[in-house]
Design an enzyme around this catalytic site. Sequence first.
Site, PDB file in Angstrom:
ATOM      1  N   HIS A 253      -4.914  -6.034 -10.818  1.00  0.00           N
ATOM      2  CA  HIS A 253      -3.559  -5.584 -10.506  1.00  0.00           C
ATOM      3  C   HIS A 253      -2.570  -6.006 -11.593  1.00  0.00           C
ATOM      4  CE1 HIS A 253      -3.885  -3.748  -6.546  1.00  0.00           C
ATOM      5  NE2 HIS A 253      -4.700  -4.719  -6.177  1.00  0.00           N
TER       6      HIS A 253
ATOM      7  N   HIS B 164       0.818  -1.203   0.000  1.00  0.00           N
ATOM      8  CA  HIS B 164       0.000   0.000   0.000  1.00  0.00           C
ATOM      9  C   HIS B 164       0.859   1.263   0.000  1.00  0.00           C
ATOM     10  CE1 HIS B 164      -3.863  -2.119   1.612  1.00  0.00           C
ATOM     11  NE2 HIS B 164      -3.710  -2.247   0.298  1.00  0.00           N
TER      12      HIS B 164
END
Length: 406
Positions: free
Chosen positions: A383, A251
């Site tokens: 992703h 993140h």
Amino acid sequence: MKPNYQLNTEENRSFLAELRQNLLNFGRRFPSPGGGSYYLGDDGAPWPERGRETWITSRMAHVYSIGTLLGDAQAAPLADAALKGLRGELHDGAHGGWYAGLNADGSVMPTKQCYAHAFVMLAASSALLAGRPGARELLDDALAVYDLRFWDEEEGLSRDTWDTDFTALDHYRGLNANMHSVEAFLAVADATGDETYRRRAGRIIDRVLDWARESGWRIPEHFSSDWVPQLELNRERPDDPFKPYGATPGHGIEWARLITQWALSSGREQAAPYVEAAENLYITAVGDAWNADGAPGLVYTTDWTGKPVVHDRMHWTLAEAINTSAVLYQTTGKQRYANDFAMFMAYLDEFVLDHENGSWFHQLDRNNQLIGTVWPGKSDLYHAFQATLIPYLPADVSIAAAVAKQ
């Protein structure tokens, strides 16, 4: 280092194009009869027993909308199938918004999640750019629900989770949903020209950077209802797929890319401090996570000193590292980012690509052996697919908008 791993080579462009087409081919069996996306197994076959979740369906709508923009002949019907699910079986006609998902028996998965609603906005904005029927209406609905239920104008942040009927708001606040809200806000601004959402993204980013600076560039993930960091949350369940304990390097890396995109796209003369902050986030995360236990790969989580907690390697962390290293090289020209990109590409090819069944392995252990304790199978394409495009797109534009302009 092989040329096909190196940024800005024809070999690398070709390698990523091959991976991209592989992913589009791998995911084509996702739609349920109602349009919701089945969770995909190791070979791309649907796992209907896991139900159909809104965030996965939205990701598939996003990916195949971009596939449509890229000229993939089979992408448009698949984008439309996912949009059918979002406008139909996953939408709550009584209370508004989107269910978390539907179980295999058709029953509703409880709660209304900011995370899922952010992905609906992302999907709808990509579908709008791809000219898909009903995309504008879906986006308008998603923005109205988000503005009413999830955006907290006073805080400049997003609320996290309601009950299914939108009558009770959970006390938990989280930055994962805010991160994907930033992504969606930037996509909406690029798709519609409404700069309200870019300004909102900036408000979230400013708050996140305040917390990051206070925490040694390791971003707190979990908060109370009054936005006090809950640094010990889930210590006893550290590998939770959405609320893991500690810092999540992936993140930090992903935030770095989004902060760079926002800063460059905002036309701000003061973009440089934000890019510098993005570099601090990236350098800290990669320094904590890469080869942290003597084996290649990026660990899932660390404690607040940067020591690994969950050593598993998640495919999405690698995808974001590929993206962000390329974006930071494009933005700063610093060679270390190009070197990192090549390192990540080599690791992808050796360990994470499934050269037999297609797509990317979603979870490896600390020895880079396949496991599925958190992410069995290969749930979706988002992703991995984005990592085949972002390295060669402008750093200041959302992915679908950038592809649409090509």
